[in-house]
Motif scaffolding. Structure first.
Motif, mmCIF file in Angstrom:
data_model
loop_
_atom_site.group_PDB
_atom_site.id
_atom_site.type_symbol
_atom_site.label_atom_id
_atom_site.label_comp_id
_atom_site.label_asym_id
_atom_site.label_seq_id
_atom_site.Cartn_x
_atom_site.Cartn_y
_atom_site.Cartn_z
ATOM 1 N N ASN A 266 0.798 -1.231 0.000
ATOM 2 C CA ASN A 266 0.000 0.000 0.000
ATOM 3 C C ASN A 266 0.830 1.279 0.000
ATOM 4 O O ASN A 266 0.307 2.365 -0.237
ATOM 5 C CB ASN A 266 -0.988 0.011 1.169
ATOM 6 C CG ASN A 266 -0.317 0.025 2.537
ATOM 7 O OD1 ASN A 266 0.892 -0.178 2.647
ATOM 8 N ND2 ASN A 266 -1.107 0.255 3.574
ATOM 9 N N ALA A 267 2.148 1.175 0.238
ATOM 10 C CA ALA A 267 2.984 2.384 0.261
ATOM 11 C C ALA A 267 2.914 3.194 -1.037
ATOM 12 O O ALA A 267 2.823 4.428 -0.981
ATOM 13 C CB ALA A 267 4.434 2.008 0.581
ATOM 14 N N PRO A 268 2.928 2.542 -2.210
ATOM 15 C CA PRO A 268 2.898 3.338 -3.449
ATOM 16 C C PRO A 268 1.597 4.109 -3.660
ATOM 17 O O PRO A 268 1.567 5.055 -4.457
ATOM 18 C CB PRO A 268 3.075 2.276 -4.549
ATOM 19 C CG PRO A 268 3.733 1.122 -3.871
ATOM 20 C CD PRO A 268 3.157 1.114 -2.488
ATOM 21 N N VAL A 269 0.523 3.715 -2.984
ATOM 22 C CA VAL A 269 -0.762 4.406 -3.158
ATOM 23 C C VAL A 269 -1.258 5.002 -1.845
ATOM 24 O O VAL A 269 -2.441 5.320 -1.712
ATOM 25 C CB VAL A 269 -1.832 3.446 -3.746
ATOM 26 C CG1 VAL A 269 -1.476 3.069 -5.171
ATOM 27 C CG2 VAL A 269 -1.987 2.194 -2.881
ATOM 28 N N ARG A 310 10.962 5.462 -3.553
ATOM 29 C CA ARG A 310 11.327 6.857 -3.280
ATOM 30 C C ARG A 310 11.002 7.756 -4.480
ATOM 31 O O ARG A 310 10.469 8.870 -4.305
ATOM 32 C CB ARG A 310 12.812 6.964 -2.941
ATOM 33 C CG ARG A 310 13.302 8.412 -2.788
ATOM 34 C CD ARG A 310 14.809 8.483 -2.667
ATOM 35 N NE ARG A 310 15.255 8.096 -1.354
ATOM 36 C CZ ARG A 310 15.371 8.929 -0.324
ATOM 37 N NH1 ARG A 310 15.081 10.211 -0.480
ATOM 38 N NH2 ARG A 310 15.790 8.500 0.840
ATOM 39 N N ALA A 311 11.310 7.292 -5.685
ATOM 40 C CA ALA A 311 11.029 8.087 -6.875
ATOM 41 C C ALA A 311 9.530 8.366 -7.021
ATOM 42 O O ALA A 311 9.123 9.484 -7.364
ATOM 43 C CB ALA A 311 11.556 7.355 -8.111
ATOM 44 N N ILE A 312 8.719 7.353 -6.730
ATOM 45 C CA ILE A 312 7.264 7.527 -6.791
ATOM 46 C C ILE A 312 6.812 8.550 -5.756
ATOM 47 O O ILE A 312 6.008 9.452 -6.043
ATOM 48 C CB ILE A 312 6.556 6.175 -6.559
ATOM 49 C CG1 ILE A 312 6.773 5.243 -7.748
ATOM 50 C CG2 ILE A 312 5.062 6.381 -6.315
ATOM 51 C CD1 ILE A 312 6.219 3.853 -7.532
ATOM 52 N N VAL A 313 7.318 8.402 -4.556
ATOM 53 C CA VAL A 313 6.912 9.279 -3.456
ATOM 54 C C VAL A 313 7.307 10.728 -3.736
ATOM 55 O O VAL A 313 6.508 11.654 -3.515
ATOM 56 C CB VAL A 313 7.538 8.785 -2.132
ATOM 57 C CG1 VAL A 313 7.340 9.803 -1.019
ATOM 58 C CG2 VAL A 313 6.942 7.434 -1.742
ATOM 59 N N GLU A 314 8.512 10.931 -4.213
ATOM 60 C CA GLU A 314 8.962 12.294 -4.518
ATOM 61 C C GLU A 314 8.046 12.962 -5.537
ATOM 62 O O GLU A 314 7.732 14.155 -5.431
ATOM 63 C CB GLU A 314 10.401 12.263 -5.046
ATOM 64 C CG GLU A 314 11.456 11.835 -4.035
ATOM 65 C CD GLU A 314 11.770 12.902 -3.002
ATOM 66 O OE1 GLU A 314 11.082 13.942 -2.979
ATOM 67 O OE2 GLU A 314 12.703 12.682 -2.190
ATOM 68 N N ALA A 327 3.037 11.740 5.850
ATOM 69 C CA ALA A 327 3.114 10.525 5.028
ATOM 70 C C ALA A 327 4.378 10.565 4.187
ATOM 71 O O ALA A 327 5.096 9.557 4.074
ATOM 72 C CB ALA A 327 1.885 10.406 4.145
ATOM 73 N N TYR A 328 4.668 11.719 3.607
ATOM 74 C CA TYR A 328 5.882 11.875 2.811
ATOM 75 C C TYR A 328 7.122 11.604 3.670
ATOM 76 O O TYR A 328 8.017 10.851 3.267
ATOM 77 C CB TYR A 328 5.938 13.286 2.226
ATOM 78 C CG TYR A 328 7.275 13.642 1.606
ATOM 79 C CD1 TYR A 328 7.594 13.201 0.323
ATOM 80 C CD2 TYR A 328 8.211 14.397 2.313
ATOM 81 C CE1 TYR A 328 8.821 13.517 -0.247
ATOM 82 C CE2 TYR A 328 9.429 14.709 1.754
ATOM 83 C CZ TYR A 328 9.737 14.269 0.477
ATOM 84 O OH TYR A 328 10.959 14.570 -0.079
#
Length: 377
Positions: A266-269, A310-314, A327-328
């Motif tokens: 679930n981290a990516p969403v 990390r790239a997705i989150v950024e 969350a970030y």
């Protein structure tokens, strides 16, 4: 009394954790499985003595792991419940795992906390058969025998399960606290799976407490939540949460939270859940990390997975609203590389085995996980 040493914790001095079928411990994070029966008789004394020497007790490894990775821990957040850290012994905080009756079998849980897990646990040999027998014989903590005299100094109470609203002894216990006149002195927090709305009588009793905090465990929006928190149905979850949120707007003493366990799927969403909870429903969200099972824990994923996440989150949180910042911050800290061993094939096999057993349509999320493992992402 003197303040406690820097690595000590107030819980073994001021609190107790009661759970069905196990000895009392200081808190829900304390890990007592390595202790013998004799050790359990003296566990509080042993923990206190260790802490007063400013040493970590081995049963406190979960808090140590949180702090070693740069996060807050239950220990560091203890001042939320205790005015000062002293070595005087007085029960001010009570945590109760009311039992393992639960209508969900969340992937990060197991038969110790949910009887709905029993069938799948047998099928995948999750625990020894003797343990399943033990859990089945200890479905509820015997709250009926708990004396009100022991609770005269109680200020805070945290209730988990299982699902608390499925446990009749818990509901009777709430009534006893109200009838004894103790409830108005207590701030109570109830962790619920957000599938139950209490009957009017039970709700009236809950509103007798000094403060009521209802923390609803939800791990994603829509289909993914129903997979992670099987076999929940998200529309029903959303409906119950809206009722709690409405109660929170009606009474100043009522706080409503969503608690999310952040893991590899679930981290990516996570941003979708954050936006839904904070903006659509209007409640606060509490983020927790998961250490077990390994396949769900971000810490156990490869450095490639973490770099891609990390790239997705950024990108997702670029110029984000301040309500999404925590969350970030958490996700970026979880993305720190640690040269974890590549067990992704084992983890994928474990995912597929469980999801196939449950007939979950999880292929989209498994493919997303595989993509994050790819060097050419």
């Amino acid at each position: 009394m003197a303040n406690l040493p820097s690595n000590a914790c107030a819980y073994p001095f001021k609190a107790a954790m009661l759970a069905n079928g196990t000895p009392a411990t200081p808190c829900c994070k304390f890990h007592n499985h390595f202790l013998s029966d004799d050790d359990n008789k003296y566990v509080f004394k042993d923990i206190r003595e260790t802490m007063l020497k400013n040493e970590w007790h081995k049963g406190c490894w979960k808090c140590k792991a949180d702090e070693d990775s740069g996060h807050a821990s239950m220990r560091t957040e203890a001042d939320e419940f205790f005015d000062n850290f002293t070595d005087s012994i007085q029960l001010e905080y009570l945590e109760i795992t009311v039992g393992n009756l639960c209508n969900l079998a969340c992937v990060g849980c197991g038969p110790e906390y949910s009887h709905t897990w029993d069938k799948d646990a047998r099928a995948i040999n999750l625990v020894e058969p003797d343990l399943l027998t033990h859990f089945s014989k200890n479905r509820e903590y015997d709250l009926d025998s708990l004396s009100m005299d022991q609770l005269s100094h109680l200020k805070n109470m945290k209730v988990t399960g299982g699902e608390p609203f499925m446990h009749k002894q818990f509901l009777r216990f709430i009534k006893r606290l109200v009838d004894s006149g103790i409830a108005p002195n207590i701030d109570i927090e109830i962790f619920t799976n957000c599938t139950y709305w209490p009957a009017k009588m039970n709700l009236d009793y809950l509103l007798e407490f000094n403060n009521l905090r209802v923390t609803n465990s939800i791990d994603a929006v829509g289909e993914l939540n129903d997979i992670l928190r099987y076999p929940s149905k998200f529309p029903a979850i959303e409906s119950v949460l809206k009722q709690w949120a409405e109660l929170g707007t009606k009474y100043d003493k009522v706080e409503v939270f969503v608690a999310c366990t952040v893991g590899a799927l679930n981290a990516p969403v996570l941003i979708d859940l954050m936006k839904w909870a904070r903006f659509d429903i209007g409640v606060q969200i509490m983020l927790q990390t998961i250490h077990e099972p390994d396949w769900l824990s971000i810490a156990h994923q490869t450095d490639t997975y973490k770099n891609n996440l990390r790239a997705i989150v950024e990108e997702q949180y670029k110029d984000c609203h301040w309500k999404l910042k925590k969350a970030y911050t958490l996700l970026i800290s979880l993305c720190k590389t640690n040269n974890a061993e590549d067990n992704s094939e084992i983890y994928l096999d474990q995912m597929n085995t469980l999801f196939d057993l449950r007939n979950n349509n999880a292929e989209e999320y498994i493919q997303g996980y595989k993509k994050l493992l790819n060097e050419r992402y």
